[in-house]
Design a protein around this motif. Structure first.
Motif, PDB file in Angstrom:
ATOM      1  N   SER A 278      56.406 -49.482 -27.633  1.00  0.00           N
ATOM      2  CA  SER A 278      57.078 -49.468 -28.935  1.00  0.00           C
ATOM      3  C   SER A 278      58.538 -49.881 -28.837  1.00  0.00           C
ATOM      4  O   SER A 278      59.190 -50.104 -29.857  1.00  0.00           O
TER       5      SER A 278
ATOM      6  N   GLU B 215      60.144 -55.643 -28.801  1.00  0.00           N
ATOM      7  CA  GLU B 215      59.095 -56.421 -29.452  1.00  0.00           C
ATOM      8  C   GLU B 215      57.828 -56.533 -28.603  1.00  0.00           C
ATOM      9  O   GLU B 215      56.979 -57.389 -28.865  1.00  0.00           O
TER      10      GLU B 215
ATOM     11  N   GLU C 229      54.531 -56.105 -30.637  1.00  0.00           N
ATOM     12  CA  GLU C 229      54.265 -57.248 -31.517  1.00  0.00           C
ATOM     13  C   GLU C 229      53.823 -58.475 -30.728  1.00  0.00           C
ATOM     14  O   GLU C 229      52.925 -59.211 -31.161  1.00  0.00           O
TER      15      GLU C 229
ATOM     16  N   GLU D   3      53.546 -44.266 -35.397  1.00  0.00           N
ATOM     17  CA  GLU D   3      54.551 -45.282 -35.075  1.00  0.00           C
ATOM     18  C   GLU D   3      53.902 -46.587 -34.634  1.00  0.00           C
ATOM     19  O   GLU D   3      54.256 -47.673 -35.107  1.00  0.00           O
TER      20      GLU D   3
ATOM     21  N   SER E 228      51.470 -48.112 -37.616  1.00  0.00           N
ATOM     22  CA  SER E 228      52.129 -48.811 -38.716  1.00  0.00           C
ATOM     23  C   SER E 228      52.568 -50.207 -38.299  1.00  0.00           C
ATOM     24  O   SER E 228      52.506 -51.155 -39.088  1.00  0.00           O
ATOM     25  N   ARG E 229      52.974 -50.359 -37.046  1.00  0.00           N
ATOM     26  CA  ARG E 229      53.428 -51.669 -36.579  1.00  0.00           C
ATOM     27  C   ARG E 229      52.255 -52.618 -36.352  1.00  0.00           C
ATOM     28  O   ARG E 229      52.398 -53.829 -36.493  1.00  0.00           O
TER      29      ARG E 229
ATOM     30  N   VAL F 239      50.788 -53.785 -39.968  1.00  0.00           N
ATOM     31  CA  VAL F 239      51.575 -54.810 -40.647  1.00  0.00           C
ATOM     32  C   VAL F 239      50.886 -56.165 -40.512  1.00  0.00           C
ATOM     33  O   VAL F 239      51.002 -57.042 -41.381  1.00  0.00           O
ATOM     34  N   HIS F 240      50.112 -56.318 -39.452  1.00  0.00           N
ATOM     35  CA  HIS F 240      49.426 -57.580 -39.174  1.00  0.00           C
ATOM     36  C   HIS F 240      47.944 -57.511 -39.558  1.00  0.00           C
ATOM     37  O   HIS F 240      47.113 -58.201 -38.966  1.00  0.00           O
TER      38      HIS F 240
END
Length: 220
Positions: free
Chosen positions: A70, A73, A76, A104, A107-108, A111-112
């Motif tokens: 986390s 990046e 991601e 945490e 949610s990231r 987003v995708h």
């Protein structure tokens, strides 16, 4: 034992000829830093480093590993690569990170969701990859709805699941999956978990009631 894991990681990284390893490093930082090797050494195919990715997948069950991913990046980059390459081994790692990392990480990842849904709907997605991707989506939704319940109990409000997914698209996918009769057992389990996660959020009651999902599940 962090020390043993660190020595294992350093041995693997040296065997791969990876730079940047420190044989004198102590503690868990050296262990989790080894994940950089997973992302950079894999190239185009994680099967080229089966032992290393297997270790990464297993360590993905640890919350501290999810916390490491986390930072910055890294999460991601891993997610975008996983979507682009449709690599089920990368998705196994992602799945575990979402489960261990909670809201945490979830949610990231969510987003995708559009990219995740495109992968699930692709005719080129095989059964194992489908199960891992669906499981990652299910784990993410479950983490978000569980967190939402906790936030409501505590009187706080954060970024909700409704802001991250288009529930109608997810329900349409679930209905297609659960009524096709072609799902393998692992994927069926993940589909049920995903439906349960959505059903745990009152805001989706009407949307779920408008589908045949509840009746379908009563017959499964």
């Amino acid at each position: 034992c962090p020390g043993a894991l660190q020595r294992l990681y350093e041995s693997i990284m040296r065997a791969m000829g990876a730079s940047g390893s420190n044989p004198n490093a102590q503690g868990t930082e050296g262990v989790f830093a080894g994940f950089a090797g997973v992302l950079s050494a894999a190239g185009g195919d994680l099967r080229s480093i089966p032992e290393l990715i297997a270790l990464a997948v297993n360590l993905g069950h640890n919350r501290r590993t999810a916390e490491w991913f986390s930072q910055g990046e890294k999460l991601e980059r891993l997610l975008k690569r996983s979507i682009a390459t449709a690599d089920e081994l990368a998705w196994k790692l992602l799945h575990n990170l979402v489960v261990s990392g909670g809201e945490e990480v979830a949610s990231r990842v969510l987003v995708h969701t559009r990219g995740v849904m495109n992968l699930l709907q692709s005719p080129n997605t095989g059964p194992e990859l489908f199960s891992e991707v669906l499981g990652t989506l299910a784990a993410g939704c479950d983490a978000m709805t569980s967190s939402s319940s906790d936030d409501q109990s505590a009187g706080s409000s954060g970024r909700g699941l409704a802001q991250l997914i288009v529930v109608e698209d997810v329900l349409s996918l679930l209905q297609a999956c659960l009524t096709s009769g072609n799902l393998e057992d692992d994927a069926m389990l993940e589909a049920v978990i995903l439906l349960g996660a959505l059903a745990g959020s009152p805001e989706y009651d009407a949307a779920i009631a408008d589908t045949e999902l509840v009746r379908t599940q009563s017959l499964v």
